[in-house]
Design an enzyme around this catalytic site. Structure first.
Site: not given
Ligand code: ZN
Length: 170
Positions: A131-132, A46, A89-90, A51, A135
């Site tokens: 999670h996304e 995701g 997380c990226l 991000q 953000h």
């Protein structure tokens, strides 16, 4: 399509509340294409607008390879159950933590044609949606983690776990 740079760690963009997409322009469509390419190149499941430095409510999720889900202005409209598991997380490379999430969530969003749709996810997909979407409000999973793990999956002490242990001792 073009790969974009993923912002990491203490980048202020990761802590902003994103604005809704008012109109789906070619720029938004390019953003979605680029986000999918960027997510895949990073082996993520995701990615959210902030991000890649775009403070708009846009998310891509792909837990089933080849079947990306694009969400514009997504909202969680229903959820049920609970799951506890490891999350990363990226934007926070090399870290992971244990986070409680609903087992099942239903999300309402617009697709790139501007049509409203709902999509349900369980297990990993439910976790990815939560999670996304977090953000988009500047929330990172580390804010919600029960505890963080080190690279050998051992519990790492954080202010929150210290508090918990302290409470347990009492
Ligand atoms: Zn993330």
């Amino acid at each position: 399509m073009a790969k974009r740079k993923i912002l990491t760690d203490s980048d202020p963009a990761l802590r902003q509340v994103c604005k809704p997409v008012e109109k789906i322009t070619p720029r938004i469509e390019t953003l979605l294409d680029d986000m999918i390419e960027t997510m895949r190149a990073a082996n993520g499941v995701g990615l959210a607008g902030p991000q890649v430095g775009v403070l708009r409510r846009v998310v891509v999720v792909e837990t089933e390879p080849g079947n990306p889900i694009e969400l514009i202005n997504p909202v969680i409209v229903d959820y049920a159950g609970e799951q506890e598991g490891a999350e990363g997380c990226l934007s926070l490379p090399g870290r992971s933590g244990i986070v409680k999430r609903p087992m099942k969530v239903k999300v309402r969003a617009l697709n790139r044609k501007g049509e409203e749709f709902t999509v349900e996810g369980t297990e990993l997909l439910a976790r990815a949606f939560c999670h996304e979407l977090d953000h988009l409000d500047g929330t990172l999973y580390t804010d919600r983690a029960e505890y963080m793990l080190d690279e050998d999956n051992f519990e790492v002490e954080t202010p929150r776990t210290r508090l918990r242990k302290h409470a347990r001792r009492k």
